[in-house]
Design a protein around this motif. Structure first.
Motif, mmCIF file in Angstrom:
data_model
loop_
_atom_site.group_PDB
_atom_site.id
_atom_site.type_symbol
_atom_site.label_atom_id
_atom_site.label_comp_id
_atom_site.label_asym_id
_atom_site.label_seq_id
_atom_site.Cartn_x
_atom_site.Cartn_y
_atom_site.Cartn_z
ATOM 1 N N ARG A 1 -15.356 21.901 54.974
ATOM 2 C CA ARG A 1 -14.045 22.085 54.322
ATOM 3 C C ARG A 1 -13.056 20.967 54.635
ATOM 4 O O ARG A 1 -11.849 21.139 54.485
ATOM 5 N N LYS A 2 -13.548 19.828 55.111
ATOM 6 C CA LYS A 2 -12.706 18.658 55.336
ATOM 7 C C LYS A 2 -13.293 17.478 54.573
ATOM 8 O O LYS A 2 -14.492 17.433 54.303
ATOM 9 N N CYS A 3 -12.443 16.508 54.295
ATOM 10 C CA CYS A 3 -12.870 15.253 53.693
ATOM 11 C C CYS A 3 -12.635 14.149 54.716
ATOM 12 O O CYS A 3 -11.587 14.106 55.363
ATOM 13 N N PHE A 4 -13.627 13.266 54.844
ATOM 14 C CA PHE A 4 -13.558 12.180 55.814
ATOM 15 C C PHE A 4 -13.687 10.833 55.113
ATOM 16 O O PHE A 4 -14.507 10.671 54.215
ATOM 17 N N TYR A 5 -12.877 9.882 55.554
ATOM 18 C CA TYR A 5 -12.938 8.513 55.061
ATOM 19 C C TYR A 5 -13.334 7.619 56.223
ATOM 20 O O TYR A 5 -12.666 7.607 57.258
ATOM 21 N N PHE A 6 -14.419 6.877 56.070
ATOM 22 C CA PHE A 6 -14.896 5.938 57.077
ATOM 23 C C PHE A 6 -14.550 4.533 56.589
ATOM 24 O O PHE A 6 -15.084 4.081 55.576
ATOM 25 N N SER A 7 -13.667 3.850 57.300
ATOM 26 C CA SER A 7 -13.197 2.539 56.832
ATOM 27 C C SER A 7 -14.274 1.465 56.970
ATOM 28 O O SER A 7 -15.177 1.574 57.802
ATOM 29 N N ASP A 8 -14.142 0.446 56.150
ATOM 30 C CA ASP A 8 -14.951 -0.768 56.285
ATOM 31 C C ASP A 8 -14.146 -1.857 56.986
ATOM 32 O O ASP A 8 -14.714 -2.758 57.580
ATOM 33 N N ASP A 9 -12.821 -1.766 56.887
ATOM 34 C CA ASP A 9 -11.925 -2.746 57.504
ATOM 35 C C ASP A 9 -11.701 -2.392 58.974
ATOM 36 O O ASP A 9 -12.071 -1.307 59.421
ATOM 37 N N THR A 10 -11.043 -3.283 59.693
ATOM 38 C CA THR A 10 -10.644 -3.004 61.074
ATOM 39 C C THR A 10 -9.128 -3.163 61.190
ATOM 40 O O THR A 10 -8.531 -4.010 60.530
ATOM 41 N N LYS A 11 -8.535 -2.304 61.991
ATOM 42 C CA LYS A 11 -7.099 -2.338 62.269
ATOM 43 C C LYS A 11 -6.885 -1.815 63.682
ATOM 44 O O LYS A 11 -7.772 -1.204 64.264
ATOM 45 N N ASN A 12 -5.668 -2.001 64.207
ATOM 46 C CA ASN A 12 -5.361 -1.360 65.479
ATOM 47 C C ASN A 12 -5.117 0.139 65.221
ATOM 48 O O ASN A 12 -5.093 0.583 64.069
ATOM 49 N N TRP A 13 -4.945 0.915 66.281
ATOM 50 C CA TRP A 13 -4.832 2.370 66.140
ATOM 51 C C TRP A 13 -3.630 2.754 65.278
ATOM 52 O O TRP A 13 -3.739 3.583 64.385
ATOM 53 N N THR A 14 -2.491 2.124 65.519
ATOM 54 C CA THR A 14 -1.267 2.455 64.788
ATOM 55 C C THR A 14 -1.408 2.147 63.300
ATOM 56 O O THR A 14 -1.050 2.966 62.446
#
Length: 157
Positions: free
Chosen positions: A42-55
């Motif tokens: 019942r959740k949707c997840f997005y797995f990024s391809d890019d990189t960023k800091n936590w914020t």
């Protein structure tokens, strides 16, 4: 006959859900998760391809009406570890120096799994969870309720 179902601990009348679908049929015909998101429990997840800091990762999730992922069960942890691949991914768990870990929504972490390292921001790696400073760039995982859960939450009781 009046049928009720239990969704995420809420008792919901099926008639209320049907009424919502009749008023707004496009909602009921939508996929449970947006394109390029993966549904699980019942959740949707997005797995990024890019990189960023936590914020910056959290800002991206905010822009998608989501948040950095909050892990609520071992099944969910195993799902995230399986789908993230070999890269490290930020999740929505952080702490102030010397304070307990908290999820992005402010709830305290209940030690469901170990977090290695002395950093203030958690991420998933190949072995489970670890921690680092916020400025390290990593991929990230966003999550939000799927459209069915959103529809149930918006339907009148």
């Amino acid at each position: 006959m009046f049928l009720t179902i239990i969704v995420c601990g809420m008792v919901v009348a099926l008639s209320a859900i049907r009424a919502n679908c009749h008023q707004n049929p496009s909602v009921c015909l939508q996929a449970a998760c947006p394109e390029s998101w993966i549904g699980f429990q019942r959740k949707c997840f997005y797995f990024s391809d890019d990189t960023k800091n936590w914020t910056s990762s959290q800002r991206f999730c905010d822009s998608q009406d989501a948040a950095l992922a909050q892990v609520e069960s071992f099944q969910e942890l195993n799902f995230l570890l399986r789908y993230k691949g070999p890269s490290d991914h930020w999740i929505g768990l952080s702490r102030e120096q010397g304070q307990p870990w908290k999820w992005i929504n402010g709830t305290e972490w209940t030690r469901q799994f170990p977090i290695l390292g002395a950093g203030e921001y958690a991420y998933l790696n190949d072995k489970g969870a670890s921690s680092a400073r916020y400025y390290t760039e990593r991929k990230w995982i966003c999550s939000k309720p799927d459209t069915y859960v959103q529809m149930v939450q918006q339907s009148p009781n």
